[in-house]
Design a protein around this motif. Structure first.
Motif, mmCIF file in Angstrom:
data_model
loop_
_atom_site.group_PDB
_atom_site.id
_atom_site.type_symbol
_atom_site.label_atom_id
_atom_site.label_comp_id
_atom_site.label_asym_id
_atom_site.label_seq_id
_atom_site.Cartn_x
_atom_site.Cartn_y
_atom_site.Cartn_z
ATOM 1 N N GLY A 10 2.142 -4.796 -10.508
ATOM 2 C CA GLY A 10 3.481 -4.898 -9.944
ATOM 3 C C GLY A 10 3.457 -5.273 -8.481
ATOM 4 N N ILE A 11 2.513 -4.702 -7.724
ATOM 5 C CA ILE A 11 2.361 -5.056 -6.307
ATOM 6 C C ILE A 11 2.014 -6.531 -6.172
ATOM 7 N N ILE A 12 1.063 -6.989 -6.987
ATOM 8 C CA ILE A 12 0.638 -8.390 -6.931
ATOM 9 C C ILE A 12 1.752 -9.319 -7.397
ATOM 10 N N GLU A 13 2.505 -8.895 -8.391
ATOM 11 C CA GLU A 13 3.594 -9.724 -8.920
ATOM 12 C C GLU A 13 4.621 -10.036 -7.832
ATOM 13 N N GLU A 14 4.954 -9.049 -7.008
ATOM 14 C CA GLU A 14 5.902 -9.302 -5.918
ATOM 15 C C GLU A 14 5.344 -10.343 -4.953
ATOM 16 N N LEU A 15 4.058 -10.242 -4.631
ATOM 17 C CA LEU A 15 3.449 -11.191 -3.693
ATOM 18 C C LEU A 15 3.368 -12.589 -4.294
ATOM 19 N N LEU A 16 3.047 -12.686 -5.575
ATOM 20 C CA LEU A 16 2.993 -14.002 -6.221
ATOM 21 C C LEU A 16 4.379 -14.642 -6.258
ATOM 22 N N GLY A 17 5.416 -13.819 -6.310
ATOM 23 C CA GLY A 17 6.769 -14.352 -6.243
ATOM 24 C C GLY A 17 7.039 -15.051 -4.932
ATOM 25 N N PHE A 18 6.480 -14.527 -3.846
ATOM 26 C CA PHE A 18 6.613 -15.195 -2.543
ATOM 27 C C PHE A 18 5.890 -16.536 -2.544
ATOM 28 N N VAL A 19 4.720 -16.571 -3.167
ATOM 29 C CA VAL A 19 3.951 -17.819 -3.207
ATOM 30 C C VAL A 19 4.766 -18.921 -3.868
ATOM 31 N N GLU A 20 5.495 -18.578 -4.915
ATOM 32 C CA GLU A 20 6.257 -19.572 -5.667
ATOM 33 C C GLU A 20 7.341 -20.244 -4.839
ATOM 34 N N GLY A 73 -5.666 -1.918 1.802
ATOM 35 C CA GLY A 73 -5.152 -1.740 0.457
ATOM 36 C C GLY A 73 -5.817 -2.628 -0.567
ATOM 37 N N ILE A 74 -6.476 -3.668 -0.098
ATOM 38 C CA ILE A 74 -7.207 -4.553 -1.017
ATOM 39 C C ILE A 74 -8.709 -4.537 -0.718
ATOM 40 N N ARG A 75 -9.067 -4.357 0.562
ATOM 41 C CA ARG A 75 -10.484 -4.339 0.928
ATOM 42 C C ARG A 75 -11.200 -3.142 0.304
ATOM 43 N N ARG A 76 -10.534 -1.986 0.256
ATOM 44 C CA ARG A 76 -11.168 -0.772 -0.259
ATOM 45 C C ARG A 76 -10.877 -0.554 -1.743
ATOM 46 N N ASN A 77 -10.298 -1.550 -2.372
ATOM 47 C CA ASN A 77 -9.904 -1.396 -3.768
ATOM 48 C C ASN A 77 -10.438 -2.577 -4.574
ATOM 49 N N PRO A 78 -11.676 -2.465 -5.101
ATOM 50 C CA PRO A 78 -12.249 -3.588 -5.858
ATOM 51 C C PRO A 78 -11.432 -3.952 -7.086
ATOM 52 N N ALA A 79 -10.727 -2.977 -7.682
ATOM 53 C CA ALA A 79 -9.894 -3.281 -8.840
ATOM 54 C C ALA A 79 -8.731 -4.187 -8.447
ATOM 55 N N MET A 80 -8.120 -3.922 -7.295
ATOM 56 C CA MET A 80 -7.022 -4.767 -6.819
ATOM 57 C C MET A 80 -7.532 -6.182 -6.532
ATOM 58 N N GLY A 85 0.798 -1.217 0.000
ATOM 59 C CA GLY A 85 0.000 0.000 0.000
ATOM 60 C C GLY A 85 0.832 1.269 0.000
ATOM 61 N N LYS A 86 2.038 1.210 0.598
ATOM 62 C CA LYS A 86 2.917 2.379 0.575
ATOM 63 C C LYS A 86 3.289 2.753 -0.852
ATOM 64 N N SER A 87 3.539 1.741 -1.677
ATOM 65 C CA SER A 87 3.889 1.992 -3.066
ATOM 66 C C SER A 87 2.715 2.604 -3.828
ATOM 67 N N TYR A 88 1.511 2.063 -3.593
ATOM 68 C CA TYR A 88 0.330 2.595 -4.269
ATOM 69 C C TYR A 88 0.058 4.031 -3.820
ATOM 70 N N ALA A 89 0.350 4.327 -2.546
ATOM 71 C CA ALA A 89 0.170 5.687 -2.039
ATOM 72 C C ALA A 89 1.094 6.667 -2.751
ATOM 73 N N LEU A 90 2.282 6.218 -3.139
ATOM 74 C CA LEU A 90 3.191 7.091 -3.883
ATOM 75 C C LEU A 90 2.614 7.455 -5.243
ATOM 76 N N LEU A 91 1.949 6.493 -5.894
ATOM 77 C CA LEU A 91 1.327 6.791 -7.186
ATOM 78 C C LEU A 91 0.203 7.802 -7.015
ATOM 79 N N GLU A 92 -0.606 7.642 -5.972
ATOM 80 C CA GLU A 92 -1.685 8.595 -5.719
ATOM 81 C C GLU A 92 -1.109 9.984 -5.452
ATOM 82 N N ARG A 93 -0.003 10.039 -4.703
ATOM 83 C CA ARG A 93 0.641 11.326 -4.426
ATOM 84 C C ARG A 93 1.163 11.964 -5.718
ATOM 85 N N PHE A 94 1.720 11.131 -6.603
ATOM 86 C CA PHE A 94 2.205 11.636 -7.891
ATOM 87 C C PHE A 94 1.075 12.276 -8.690
#
Length: 469
Positions: free
Chosen positions: A380-390, A409-416, A287-296
């Protein structure tokens, strides 16, 4: 037959009163965590521990007459950070949080970092923000308060204040987050402390089976505080075994329960309350990364439209644009993501590579749009997490029967949510109790008080509803 769960997060605090028999959340109170302290050092992340205690006390007071029905209290807290306390149990310094980066400072010009040096001396995997990395830096620079006799987690400190205790007791789920903790022995490794040149007398006592933090003046049992990752897992899944949890909050984690401690590249085993372990892949971004995009986007709007103002949030519009892009992709979604911008969202690095950076590639005239960038960022956020799953051991992945999601970060974001489910190719469940960590703490309190024999039984008894994405 009611328990309370208190979650002490990095940016907010929450209190839930839950019915032990039905699992229904009878009362939910949230507060912003406004305990942050300013610092002249850019890498420092501090909070005021006694301000956090006062916020907890104000939430309890707001419960009014409902509070007298509570029989036990559970506490969940942000992990890794430390508070120094004196012999009377009073904080003698700030809470240094998990976001603190002093462990990345160089010991000398061209030398290794404090985190790397401690790892080399002890053989334990460590990272900046871990409590004993922070303590090692402080010890080397004379920044351990002279009055300090112990260090503890912020949840341990709040438990002490609720009970009037003078010495902290820490659950293994928090103790392991400090570092230099033996999973096999379920205690701090004193030989590793000696190799690092650290005095083990500063360590808190690790709770044994059946230990509690104490009781409040009015007789309520207070369970030892547990890590927020473990509490969120308890509050978000249907059962311990066979569950995989994606959590996206300030940071992000992938977690799965295992009876045994197993590790992989980027995966750590964390003690789970009641026994067993969570295998966790933890991101510093999420969520910190997504917050940077919103700030941008906000800064861009202000740069070209000064009348835009400073107080507006763009998250809702960003989510709408992402859903538009997914709908436009039609049957090519999610495979068509390969034709959009490819975003690496490691702007805060990783625990293994603190210096890692983000990137954007694959830009074309057709996809250089806000909506495509947003989807690429989420991916990109999801890709990092899927890498952990592997890298979770195959035998554990094969036993997964249910996938849950949690965190704002996921509960309030239906797109995520839609994107994660599409990438997984299976159903995604979201608990109808929004504050998962606080609910998990209340569930843990029910076990500590003897209302249930173990956490698996409590999960079945305190059943929550689950929404399907």
């Amino acid at each position: 037959m009611q328990t309370a769960g208190i979650d002490i997060g990095t940016t907010s605090l929450c209190l839930i009163i839950a019915d032990v028999l039905s699992g229904k959340a009878l009362r939910t109170i949230t507060r912003p965590n406004d305990a942050g302290l300013a610092s002249s050092r850019s890498w420092e992340a501090l909070q005021q521990p006694d301000r956090i205690v006062r916020l907890v006390q104000s939430m309890i007071a707001e419960c009014g007459d409902e509070w007298r029905h509570v029989g036990a209290i559970g506490i969940s807290c942000q992990m890794h950070g430390i508070v120094y306390v004196d012999g009377s149990g009073q904080a003698v310094g700030p809470l240094v949080t998990w976001q603190d980066r002093r462990g990345e400072e160089l010991i000398d010009a061209g030398g290794s970092t404090y985190a790397a040096r401690l790892e080399a001396l002890t053989g334990y995997r460590l990272a900046t923000g871990y409590g004993l990395v922070t303590h090692a830096y402080n010890a080397a620079h004379g920044e351990v308060p002279a009055e300090a006799v112990a260090l503890c987690a912020i949840g341990d400190y709040v438990a002490m204040k609720l009970c009037g205790a003078a010495a902290p007791v820490t659950d293994a789920s928090n103790a392991a987050g400090f570092g230099l903790f033996s999973l096999g022995a379920q205690r701090f490794d004193l030989s590793a402390m000696a190799k690092a040149g650290l005095d083990a007398a500063i360590l808190p006592r690790v709770a044994g089976a059946g230990d509690t933090a104490g009781r409040t003046p009015d007789g309520k049992l207070v369970a030892c505080a547990i890590g927020d990752n473990q509490a969120s897992f308890l509050g978000a899944v249907k059962t311990l075994k066979g569950s995989l949890l994606f959590n996206i909050g300030t940071g992000a984690q992938v977690s799965a329960f295992s009876p045994e401690a197993m590790e992989g590249e980027g995966i750590e085993a964390r003690p789970c309350p009641g026994g067993g372990y969570l295998l966790v892949g933890a991101s510093l971004n999420g969520g910190k990364s997504y917050a940077l995009l919103e700030r941008f986007f906000r800064e861009t709007c202000r740069a070209f439209m000064p009348e835009f103002g400073d107080g507006r949030s763009l998250y809702a519009r960003m989510n709408e644009l992402a859903l538009e892009a997914m709908a436009e992709a039609g049957p090519d979604f999610p495979a068509g993501l390969a034709n959009g911008p490819q975003v690496g969202t490691l702007l805060y690095g990783t625990r293994q590579s603190p210096g890692a950076t983000g990137y954007i590639t694959g830009l074309r005239p057709s996809n250089l749009t806000p909506k495509h960038l947003i989807v690429g960022w989420m991916n990109g956020i999801i890709e990092e997490l899927l890498g952990f799953v592997e890298v979770i051991p195959q035998q554990l992945r094969a036993g997964v029967t249910s996938v849950s999601a949690s965190g704002n970060g996921i509960r309030r974001n239906p797109a995520m949510r839609r994107l994660l489910q599409a990438r997984l190719g299976q159903q995604l469940f979201v608990a109808d109790v929004e504050e998962e960590a606080a609910f998990g703490a209340a569930l843990h309190a029910a076990v500590a008080a003897g209302y249930y024999d173990d956490h698996e039984a409590a999960l079945l008894g305190m059943h929550r509803g689950f929404d399907q994405t």
